[in-house]
Motif scaffolding. Sequence first.
Motif, short mmCIF file in Angstrom:
data_model
loop_
_atom_site.label_atom_id
_atom_site.label_comp_id
_atom_site.label_asym_id
_atom_site.label_seq_id
_atom_site.Cartn_x
_atom_site.Cartn_y
_atom_site.Cartn_z
N MET A 182 0.85 -1.20 0.00
CA MET A 182 0.00 0.00 0.00
C MET A 182 0.89 1.25 0.00
SD MET A 182 -3.06 0.98 2.63
CE MET A 182 -4.03 2.45 2.37
N VAL A 183 0.46 2.26 -0.74
CA VAL A 183 1.22 3.50 -0.85
C VAL A 183 1.22 4.25 0.48
CG1 VAL A 183 1.29 5.77 -1.96
CG2 VAL A 183 0.73 3.74 -3.30
N GLU A 184 2.36 4.82 0.84
CA GLU A 184 2.43 5.70 2.00
C GLU A 184 2.10 7.12 1.56
OE1 GLU A 184 5.79 5.73 4.54
OE2 GLU A 184 5.95 3.55 4.61
N TRP A 185 0.97 7.63 2.03
CA TRP A 185 0.53 8.96 1.63
C TRP A 185 1.17 10.00 2.53
CZ3 TRP A 185 -2.28 9.44 -2.74
CH2 TRP A 185 -2.86 8.27 -3.24
N ASP A 186 1.74 11.02 1.91
CA ASP A 186 2.45 12.08 2.63
C ASP A 186 1.60 13.35 2.54
OD1 ASP A 186 4.16 14.28 3.28
OD2 ASP A 186 5.89 12.97 2.99
N ILE A 187 0.98 13.72 3.65
CA ILE A 187 0.05 14.86 3.65
C ILE A 187 0.76 16.14 3.24
CG2 ILE A 187 -1.45 16.28 5.10
CD1 ILE A 187 -2.56 13.52 4.48
N LEU B 234 1.22 19.74 -3.72
CA LEU B 234 0.59 19.48 -5.02
C LEU B 234 -0.72 20.26 -5.15
CD1 LEU B 234 0.70 17.81 -7.66
CD2 LEU B 234 -0.61 16.03 -6.46
N ARG B 235 -1.46 20.30 -4.10
CA ARG B 235 -2.73 21.04 -4.10
C ARG B 235 -2.48 22.53 -4.31
NH1 ARG B 235 -6.41 21.91 1.26
NH2 ARG B 235 -8.50 21.76 0.34
N THR B 236 -1.47 23.07 -3.63
CA THR B 236 -1.15 24.49 -3.78
C THR B 236 -0.69 24.81 -5.20
OG1 THR B 236 -0.50 24.55 -1.45
CG2 THR B 236 0.21 26.40 -2.83
N LEU B 237 0.05 23.89 -5.80
CA LEU B 237 0.48 24.08 -7.19
C LEU B 237 -0.73 24.15 -8.12
CD1 LEU B 237 2.68 24.26 -9.37
CD2 LEU B 237 2.75 21.75 -9.39
N ARG B 238 -1.70 23.31 -7.88
CA ARG B 238 -2.92 23.38 -8.69
C ARG B 238 -3.60 24.73 -8.55
NH1 ARG B 238 -7.81 19.83 -6.69
NH2 ARG B 238 -7.76 21.53 -5.16
N GLU B 239 -3.59 25.29 -7.32
CA GLU B 239 -4.27 26.56 -7.09
C GLU B 239 -3.45 27.75 -7.61
OE1 GLU B 239 -4.68 26.35 -2.90
OE2 GLU B 239 -6.32 24.89 -2.94
N ARG B 240 -2.11 27.70 -7.44
CA ARG B 240 -1.26 28.85 -7.78
C ARG B 240 -0.77 28.82 -9.23
NH1 ARG B 240 -0.75 32.73 -3.50
NH2 ARG B 240 -1.85 31.70 -1.79
N GLY B 241 -0.67 27.65 -9.79
CA GLY B 241 -0.35 27.57 -11.22
C GLY B 241 1.12 27.39 -11.56
N ARG C 188 -8.33 14.61 -6.18
CA ARG C 188 -9.77 14.42 -5.96
C ARG C 188 -10.00 13.59 -4.71
NH1 ARG C 188 -10.90 12.40 -10.54
NH2 ARG C 188 -11.33 10.23 -10.04
N HIS C 189 -9.21 12.55 -4.50
CA HIS C 189 -9.34 11.74 -3.29
C HIS C 189 -8.74 12.46 -2.08
CE1 HIS C 189 -10.97 8.08 -5.08
NE2 HIS C 189 -10.18 8.32 -6.12
N ALA C 190 -7.68 13.23 -2.32
CA ALA C 190 -7.04 13.92 -1.21
C ALA C 190 -7.94 14.99 -0.59
CB ALA C 190 -5.73 14.56 -1.67
N GLU C 191 -8.87 15.55 -1.39
CA GLU C 191 -9.75 16.59 -0.86
C GLU C 191 -10.56 16.08 0.33
OE1 GLU C 191 -9.80 19.71 -1.31
OE2 GLU C 191 -8.34 19.69 -2.93
N ALA C 192 -10.99 14.81 0.24
CA ALA C 192 -11.75 14.23 1.36
C ALA C 192 -10.86 14.14 2.61
CB ALA C 192 -12.28 12.85 0.99
N VAL C 193 -9.58 13.85 2.39
CA VAL C 193 -8.64 13.78 3.51
C VAL C 193 -8.44 15.15 4.13
CG1 VAL C 193 -6.28 13.23 4.19
CG2 VAL C 193 -7.47 11.78 2.52
N PHE C 194 -8.26 16.17 3.26
CA PHE C 194 -8.07 17.54 3.76
C PHE C 194 -9.30 18.01 4.54
CE2 PHE C 194 -5.14 18.03 -0.07
CZ PHE C 194 -4.00 17.85 0.69
N GLU C 195 -10.48 17.66 4.04
CA GLU C 195 -11.71 18.05 4.72
C GLU C 195 -11.78 17.43 6.13
OE1 GLU C 195 -16.56 17.55 4.24
OE2 GLU C 195 -15.24 17.10 2.55
N GLN C 196 -11.42 16.16 6.19
CA GLN C 196 -11.45 15.49 7.49
C GLN C 196 -10.41 16.06 8.44
OE1 GLN C 196 -13.89 13.31 8.16
NE2 GLN C 196 -13.20 13.39 10.29
N LEU C 197 -9.25 16.43 7.90
CA LEU C 197 -8.22 17.02 8.74
C LEU C 197 -8.65 18.39 9.26
CD1 LEU C 197 -4.98 16.07 6.76
CD2 LEU C 197 -5.70 15.21 9.01
N GLU C 198 -9.39 19.14 8.43
CA GLU C 198 -9.91 20.44 8.90
C GLU C 198 -10.87 20.22 10.07
OE1 GLU C 198 -9.25 23.45 8.22
OE2 GLU C 198 -7.95 23.24 6.46
N ARG C 199 -11.71 19.19 9.96
CA ARG C 199 -12.62 18.89 11.06
C ARG C 199 -11.83 18.52 12.32
NH1 ARG C 199 -15.90 15.54 7.38
NH2 ARG C 199 -17.61 16.81 6.59
#
Length: 299
Positions: free
Chosen positions: A1-6, A12-19, A69-80
């Motif tokens: 299983m892949v080790e996900w690095d938050i 990567l998310r910031t790059l998508r937003e900042r360009g 797309r899958h990471a967004e659910a993780v970020f949402e849960q971390l915000e909670r």
Amino acid sequence: MVEWDIRKLQILRTLRERGTVTATAEALRMTPSAVSQQLTNLSKQLGVPLLEAQGRRVRLTDAARLVLRHAEAVFEQLERADAELAAYVQGEAGEVRVGAFSTAVPALVVPAVRALREAHPALTVRVREAEAQEAYELLGAGEVDLALSLAAQAPSAADPRFSSVPLLADPLDLALPRDHPLAAARRVRLADLAAEPWIFGGSGPWSDITRAACEAAGFRPHQGHSAAGWTAILAMVEAGMGVALVPRMAAVRREGVVMRELAIDRPRRHVLAAVRRGAEAGAAGRALGALREVAAGLG
């Protein structure tokens, strides 16, 4: 299983937003080379290309967009989790365990729990009845988070384990049988009852408090009967078996008992609340604040 690095996913998310890598680096207070290195490492970890060249810039691959797309659910849960953790630290949520002696439970703890339910519904309070001395033992052992006890049973103020707060000076009233000659007297002093049989426990804090109050009034009380519970003590007073000092918080109306406020002696028992030092800002601090408000209303 892949080790996900938050952290790398956030880059990567910031790059998508900042360009651009440069804008991403500025937003995250990193160097552009550090951003590129982190994203290269993430690509290796996931086993898919995340970026592709587009002239002088880079664009996210379809694989990168799927990952995000899958990471967004993780970020949402971390915000909670962040929000709940912040509430916990600020005493808005979580659980606080309260140890309190019997008469403090209905008079102080229950009203405080009601107030906390309204003001902080995510905060759970669990109550444990304990003798005055035991409450501090439970606090020291980590079995409760807040202890209500009597000043006579409290550890030294210099004890580095606890922070204590005076809550209430609870007056001690005189319980007399309704037909007692002093039941209707204009003024009553403890010394007037020096020859009476007294009802109090054989040992423990209430025995000490009763003896100390009577001795301060100039006499040693004759213990006619021994009882620890207020129901038993007041029942014996009602039956004319003796007299007793009763804390105002503990007084329960009985048809055959007259409660008289003492004219000059006015003994009191001092009620304290304590938490482990350093816990004042969390859930225990919220509970302590509610107890102080209730106590202020009784003072």
